[in-house]
Design a protein around this motif. Structure first.
Motif, PDB file in Angstrom:
ATOM      1  N   ASN A  66       0.802  -1.297  -0.168  1.00 41.79           N
ATOM      2  CA  ASN A  66       0.068   0.027  -0.123  1.00 41.79           C
ATOM      3  C   ASN A  66       0.946   1.192  -0.067  1.00 41.79           C
ATOM      4  O   ASN A  66       0.458   2.072   0.695  1.00 41.79           O
ATOM      5  CB  ASN A  66      -1.125   0.100   1.380  1.00 41.79           C
ATOM      6  N   GLN A  67       2.069   1.335  -0.554  1.00 41.87           N
ATOM      7  CA  GLN A  67       3.121   2.638  -0.564  1.00 41.87           C
ATOM      8  C   GLN A  67       2.840   3.171  -1.768  1.00 41.87           C
ATOM      9  O   GLN A  67       2.314   2.934  -2.751  1.00 41.87           O
ATOM     10  CB  GLN A  67       4.209   1.979  -0.326  1.00 41.87           C
ATOM     11  N   ASP A  68       2.892   4.620  -1.394  1.00 46.89           N
ATOM     12  CA  ASP A  68       3.168   5.647  -2.556  1.00 46.89           C
ATOM     13  C   ASP A  68       4.347   5.861  -2.879  1.00 46.89           C
ATOM     14  O   ASP A  68       5.398   5.979  -2.195  1.00 46.89           O
ATOM     15  CB  ASP A  68       2.284   6.861  -1.979  1.00 46.89           C
ATOM     16  N   VAL A  69       4.690   5.639  -4.037  1.00 44.25           N
ATOM     17  CA  VAL A  69       6.270   5.834  -4.634  1.00 44.25           C
ATOM     18  C   VAL A  69       6.708   7.339  -4.216  1.00 44.25           C
ATOM     19  O   VAL A  69       7.731   7.436  -4.053  1.00 44.25           O
ATOM     20  CB  VAL A  69       6.306   5.427  -6.055  1.00 44.25           C
ATOM     21  N   ASN A  70       5.746   8.263  -4.241  1.00 44.66           N
ATOM     22  CA  ASN A  70       6.153   9.612  -3.685  1.00 44.66           C
ATOM     23  C   ASN A  70       6.785   9.734  -2.587  1.00 44.66           C
ATOM     24  O   ASN A  70       7.413  10.673  -1.989  1.00 44.66           O
ATOM     25  CB  ASN A  70       5.290  10.630  -3.870  1.00 44.66           C
TER      26      ASN A  70
END
Length: 461
Positions: free
Chosen positions: A374-378
């Motif tokens: 559930n990670q955001d690359v930002n």
């Protein structure tokens, strides 16, 4: 002189202390270790305990303590007894030394007293390897193209007899358990005396769990003939197709198939399908499936607790031949576009690690532990050695390091310490912290690792 021997004897280590100080995976079992095996690994004053079906199994039900943590263990002063303080306590007493070759596995350990009976408690010292010539011949005999596999399927209509009792004809759903695996089944019985059964096995779990494990392990497709014997109807298998999937870090919405195997029972090849006798019976206006291979999963309203309740279904099964073609076509589409999300990315990396001794490059990874997609690359912006901003990753996931991974390049996150992997231009990157007391992070290329989808293996026999 007497005092000297007393000192030597007093300083010698006790057997239970020696056992718990090892780094081995121990197995508690009877006979050849093919049923009701318990694996034990001692680490940092705690134990990792799993109930499994056979020695060397990769899947099992983990025993935890009442706080859902790995249990501690205690050693009796007699130097022989080991007690593991799981909620389902494990306690046994070491006896005389034991050595045995079990189907090519060299086992070494002790005979033990467990539950008032004699068991074996041992670890694998080595596994016999067959000669290169035998391996090559076996490989040539078993590997096959998916198109050729269809030619080995036994014609189930040949020799089949029309059913006299047509009350059984139709399609049915049922739920059962196979080796701790919750299984969804679908059975179709035809007028001409043939049948097909499709089983979907989920990952192993405790019988007391209220919800099914979402991880899919295997799809089984059986086809054969219905035979009337002793006034009952038996399902006699002629073909068994097994489709296995990668299950570590699995993306249930986009499964990655691992292997397809076909076994048959025929006069020319002999009986390759080793399954218990399966029969269907009617009882109190209900239809039941009986087999010692299947643990009954009681359904609401069923009157016979010894059988698996069959309920009418409108589902249509995929024919066995078509299942082979569909699996191959699905795999080809997966090859064309394997990574479409963080979950796909993690599944691919986990599959690569499964084929590389649970390692990604030189780093041991525990895909059986905690992970997240559930990670955001930002949120994971790195800088290079010159202090310049690095390009954003396309996909990112977190996973725990292996048990001995204290020195692994984990990164501290709000959820704990994790290995953080990223993907950019089909290359694998690992996030590192140059200084553990700083928030500075940098993406480093994982060398000698290709993000290539593992080959789908087709085998017979």
């Amino acid at each position: 002189m007497l005092a000297f021997f007393i000192v030597i004897f007093g300083c010698s280590k006790k057997n239970n202390t020696v056992v718990t100080a090892t780094n081995h995976t121990w197995y508690l079992y009877q006979d050849q270790g093919e049923n009701d095996v318990v694996s034990v690994k001692f680490s940092d004053k705690r134990a990792i305990v799993n109930d499994m079906s056979a020695i060397g199994d990769k899947v099992g039900i983990q025993r935890l303590n009442i706080h859902n943590k790995r249990p501690t263990f205690t050693l009796d002063n007699n130097g022989k007894t080991i007690t593991i303080n799981s909620s389902n306590k494990l306690s046994f007493t070491l006896g005389k030394a034991y050595k045995e070759n079990v189907y090519g596995r060299h086992m070494k350990g002790y005979y033990v007293n467990y539950k008032g009976d004699t068991y074996k408690f041992a670890y694998i010292t080595k596994t016999d390897k067959k000669s290169k010539a035998v391996q090559e011949n076996k490989s040539r005999a078993q590997k096959i193209s998916y198109k050729q596999m269809k030619n080995h399927i036994v014609d189930i209509e040949y020799g089949a007899e029309n059913l006299k009792n047509t009350n059984f004809v139709g399609t049915y759903d049922f739920k059962t358990i196979i080796d701790y695996r919750r299984t969804d089944g679908n059975l179709t019985i035809n007028n001409n005396g043939t049948y097909q059964m499709t089983l979907t096995e989920h990952a192993a779990q405790s019988l007391s769990d209220t919800t099914d494990n979402p991880t899919v392990m295997t799809t089984l497709v059986l086809s054969g003939q219905v035979k009337s014997l002793y006034g009952k109807y038996y399902l006699v298998p002629k073909n068994l197709l097994t489709i296995e999937y990668y299950f570590h870090g699995q993306n249930q919405d986009h499964l990655l198939p691992k292997s397809v195997n076909l076994k048959v029972n025929s006069k020319s090849t002999g009986n390759q399908i080793n399954l218990a006798r399966t029969r269907i019976e009617q009882d109190s206006d209900q239809l039941y499936l009986f087999s010692s291979d299947y643990t009954v999963r009681q359904q609401e309203g069923q009157s016979n607790s010894k059988g698996n309740l069959l309920t009418k279904s409108n589902s249509n099964q995929t024919k066995l031949k078509d299942a082979i073609t569909q699996t191959n076509n699905y795999y080809l589409s997966y090859l064309a576009d394997p990574v479409q999300s963080n979950a796909d990315f993690m599944q691919l990396v986990a599959a690569i690690s499964d084929n590389n001794d649970k390692k990604i490059g030189s780093v041991e990874v525990d895909f059986g532990g905690k992970y997240s997609t559930n990670q955001d690359v930002n949120d994971y912006k790195g800088v290079d050695v010159d202090g310049n901003s690095q390009p954003d990753m396309q996909y990112v996931f977190l996973v725990t390091a292996a048990q001995n991974g204290d020195n692994s390049p984990t990164v501290t996150t709000s959820k704990g310490k994790f290995l953080v992997y990223g993907m950019l231009n089909n290359k694998l990157y690992l996030l590192r912290q140059p200084d553990k007391d700083s928030t500075t992070i940098t993406w480093t290329l994982v060398k000698n690792i290709s993000l290539k989808v593992p080959a789908l293996k087709f085998t017979v026999n």
